[in-house]
Design a protein around this motif. Structure first.
Motif, PDB file in Angstrom:
ATOM      1  N   ALA A 285       0.843  -1.210   0.000  1.00  0.00           N
ATOM      2  CA  ALA A 285       0.000   0.000   0.000  1.00  0.00           C
ATOM      3  C   ALA A 285       0.872   1.252   0.000  1.00  0.00           C
ATOM      4  N   TRP A 286       1.944   1.236   0.784  1.00  0.00           N
ATOM      5  CA  TRP A 286       2.836   2.390   0.826  1.00  0.00           C
ATOM      6  C   TRP A 286       3.445   2.634  -0.552  1.00  0.00           C
ATOM      7  N   CYS A 287       3.919   1.584  -1.196  1.00  0.00           N
ATOM      8  CA  CYS A 287       4.545   1.712  -2.516  1.00  0.00           C
ATOM      9  C   CYS A 287       3.545   2.193  -3.567  1.00  0.00           C
ATOM     10  N   TYR A 288       2.343   1.665  -3.518  1.00  0.00           N
ATOM     11  CA  TYR A 288       1.320   2.072  -4.479  1.00  0.00           C
ATOM     12  C   TYR A 288       1.011   3.564  -4.303  1.00  0.00           C
ATOM     13  N   GLY A 289       0.853   3.979  -3.064  1.00  0.00           N
ATOM     14  CA  GLY A 289       0.564   5.382  -2.788  1.00  0.00           C
ATOM     15  C   GLY A 289       1.712   6.308  -3.138  1.00  0.00           C
ATOM     16  N   ALA A 290       2.945   5.840  -2.958  1.00  0.00           N
ATOM     17  CA  ALA A 290       4.121   6.658  -3.275  1.00  0.00           C
ATOM     18  C   ALA A 290       4.296   6.809  -4.783  1.00  0.00           C
ATOM     19  N   GLY A 291       3.877   5.797  -5.539  1.00  0.00           N
ATOM     20  CA  GLY A 291       3.964   5.854  -6.991  1.00  0.00           C
ATOM     21  C   GLY A 291       5.387   5.797  -7.512  1.00  0.00           C
ATOM     22  N   ASP A 292       5.542   6.222  -8.763  1.00  0.00           N
ATOM     23  CA  ASP A 292       6.830   6.310  -9.440  1.00  0.00           C
ATOM     24  C   ASP A 292       7.662   5.029  -9.272  1.00  0.00           C
ATOM     25  N   ASP A 293       8.910   5.169  -8.861  1.00  0.00           N
ATOM     26  CA  ASP A 293       9.823   4.034  -8.777  1.00  0.00           C
ATOM     27  C   ASP A 293       9.365   3.002  -7.746  1.00  0.00           C
ATOM     28  N   TRP A 294       8.739   3.457  -6.666  1.00  0.00           N
ATOM     29  CA  TRP A 294       8.275   2.512  -5.641  1.00  0.00           C
ATOM     30  C   TRP A 294       7.159   1.631  -6.185  1.00  0.00           C
ATOM     31  N   LEU A 295       6.263   2.214  -6.941  1.00  0.00           N
ATOM     32  CA  LEU A 295       5.188   1.432  -7.552  1.00  0.00           C
ATOM     33  C   LEU A 295       5.778   0.435  -8.555  1.00  0.00           C
ATOM     34  N   ARG A 296       6.735   0.868  -9.325  1.00  0.00           N
ATOM     35  CA  ARG A 296       7.387  -0.019 -10.291  1.00  0.00           C
ATOM     36  C   ARG A 296       8.039  -1.203  -9.581  1.00  0.00           C
ATOM     37  N   ARG A 297       8.728  -0.946  -8.489  1.00  0.00           N
ATOM     38  CA  ARG A 297       9.404  -2.015  -7.742  1.00  0.00           C
ATOM     39  C   ARG A 297       8.403  -3.000  -7.128  1.00  0.00           C
ATOM     40  N   ALA A 298       7.245  -2.496  -6.716  1.00  0.00           N
ATOM     41  CA  ALA A 298       6.248  -3.351  -6.062  1.00  0.00           C
ATOM     42  C   ALA A 298       5.315  -4.041  -7.052  1.00  0.00           C
ATOM     43  N   GLN A 299       5.375  -3.679  -8.319  1.00  0.00           N
ATOM     44  CA  GLN A 299       4.432  -4.195  -9.320  1.00  0.00           C
ATOM     45  C   GLN A 299       4.291  -5.717  -9.329  1.00  0.00           C
ATOM     46  N   PRO A 300       5.379  -6.492  -9.177  1.00  0.00           N
ATOM     47  CA  PRO A 300       5.206  -7.959  -9.171  1.00  0.00           C
ATOM     48  C   PRO A 300       4.334  -8.471  -8.016  1.00  0.00           C
ATOM     49  N   LEU A 301       4.166  -7.669  -6.980  1.00  0.00           N
ATOM     50  CA  LEU A 301       3.366  -8.084  -5.826  1.00  0.00           C
ATOM     51  C   LEU A 301       1.894  -7.685  -5.956  1.00  0.00           C
ATOM     52  N   ILE A 302       1.591  -6.797  -6.892  1.00  0.00           N
ATOM     53  CA  ILE A 302       0.240  -6.252  -7.007  1.00  0.00           C
ATOM     54  C   ILE A 302      -0.624  -7.138  -7.885  1.00  0.00           C
ATOM     55  N   GLY A 303      -1.741  -7.551  -7.299  1.00  0.00           N
ATOM     56  CA  GLY A 303      -2.721  -8.352  -8.034  1.00  0.00           C
ATOM     57  C   GLY A 303      -3.765  -7.434  -8.646  1.00  0.00           C
ATOM     58  N   ASN A 304      -4.985  -7.564  -8.188  1.00  0.00           N
ATOM     59  CA  ASN A 304      -6.079  -6.740  -8.690  1.00  0.00           C
ATOM     60  C   ASN A 304      -6.105  -5.390  -7.994  1.00  0.00           C
ATOM     61  N   VAL A 305      -6.489  -4.368  -8.738  1.00  0.00           N
ATOM     62  CA  VAL A 305      -6.745  -3.050  -8.169  1.00  0.00           C
ATOM     63  C   VAL A 305      -8.233  -2.790  -8.381  1.00  0.00           C
ATOM     64  N   VAL A 306      -8.968  -2.751  -7.274  1.00  0.00           N
ATOM     65  CA  VAL A 306     -10.414  -2.588  -7.307  1.00  0.00           C
ATOM     66  C   VAL A 306     -10.748  -1.172  -6.889  1.00  0.00           C
ATOM     67  N   ASP A 307     -11.300  -0.406  -7.788  1.00  0.00           N
ATOM     68  CA  ASP A 307     -11.635   0.984  -7.511  1.00  0.00           C
ATOM     69  C   ASP A 307     -13.115   1.060  -7.174  1.00  0.00           C
ATOM     70  N   THR A 308     -13.424   1.228  -5.894  1.00  0.00           N
ATOM     71  CA  THR A 308     -14.838   1.280  -5.465  1.00  0.00           C
ATOM     72  C   THR A 308     -15.493   2.609  -5.837  1.00  0.00           C
ATOM     73  N   ARG A 309     -14.707   3.554  -6.361  1.00  0.00           N
ATOM     74  CA  ARG A 309     -15.265   4.845  -6.800  1.00  0.00           C
ATOM     75  C   ARG A 309     -15.987   4.697  -8.123  1.00  0.00           C
TER      76      ARG A 309
END
Length: 180
Positions: A154-178
């Motif tokens: 969650a921290w990496c996703y929220g931080a975005g950029d390089d952190w999101l890229r590094r965490a991408q292999p761990l991310i499954g579905n992204v469910v947007d309740t909005r």
């Protein structure tokens, strides 16, 4: 095989993130706990990604991306209140866990506010709660190292950029309740 889900939260501006390490098969539980405990520094009770240095974050992520863990993310808008956003995510998560046949749901405790989650889960399960076989509980973050995984993602996703890229292999579905 009954999956286990471990849940933590994060907030970035008006976006509430509920992260669920929902694809943890029972055969992986012990190995993952050992790995996470081994990543702690001496005298460190838990991993909390916000408090780690960038070098430690990279080290921890490098170890985690080599595991079979998948973290699903649930997003909600906080403009009408953080608790409302969280409960929208918890309701959607509960339904998805039932579809997956999950057997255990562990949420990071928010102490007095845990009652909101319990009510939402019970409502989502309806009158068939016992028939679903889903067991759910709240634990403090140091109570189970597997609660650290959703915190990290969650921290990496929220931080975005390089952190999101590094965490991408761990991310499954992204469910947007909005979105309907």
């Amino acid at each position: 095989m009954s999956l286990h889900a471990f849940v933590d939260e994060s907030r970035r501006n008006n976006t509430y993130l509920l992260a669920a390490a929902a694809v943890v098969p029972p055969r992986e539980l012990t190995r993952l706990r050992k790995l996470l405990n081994g990543l702690r520094m001496p005298n460190q009770r838990e991993l909390h990604f916000k408090k780690e240095t960038p070098a430690r974050r990279k080290q921890i992520l490098s170890a985690l991306v080599r595991t079979p863990v998948q973290v699903d993310l649930y997003l909600a808008c906080c403009r009408k209140g953080e608790e409302r956003a969280r409960q929208a995510c918890v309701a959607r998560l509960t339904g998805n866990l039932l579809d997956l046949g999950a057997g255990r749901l562990v949420l990071d405790s928010r102490e007095a506010r845990d009652e909101h989650d319990l009510l939402t889960i019970r409502t989502s399960l309806g009158k068939y709660a016992r028939g679903t076989g889903l067991v759910y509980e709240h634990l403090p973050s140091e109570g189970d190292p597997l609660l650290w995984i959703p915190d990290i993602v969650a921290w990496c996703y929220g931080a975005g950029d390089d952190w999101l890229r590094r965490a991408q292999p761990l991310i499954g579905n992204v469910v947007d309740t909005r979105k309907p």
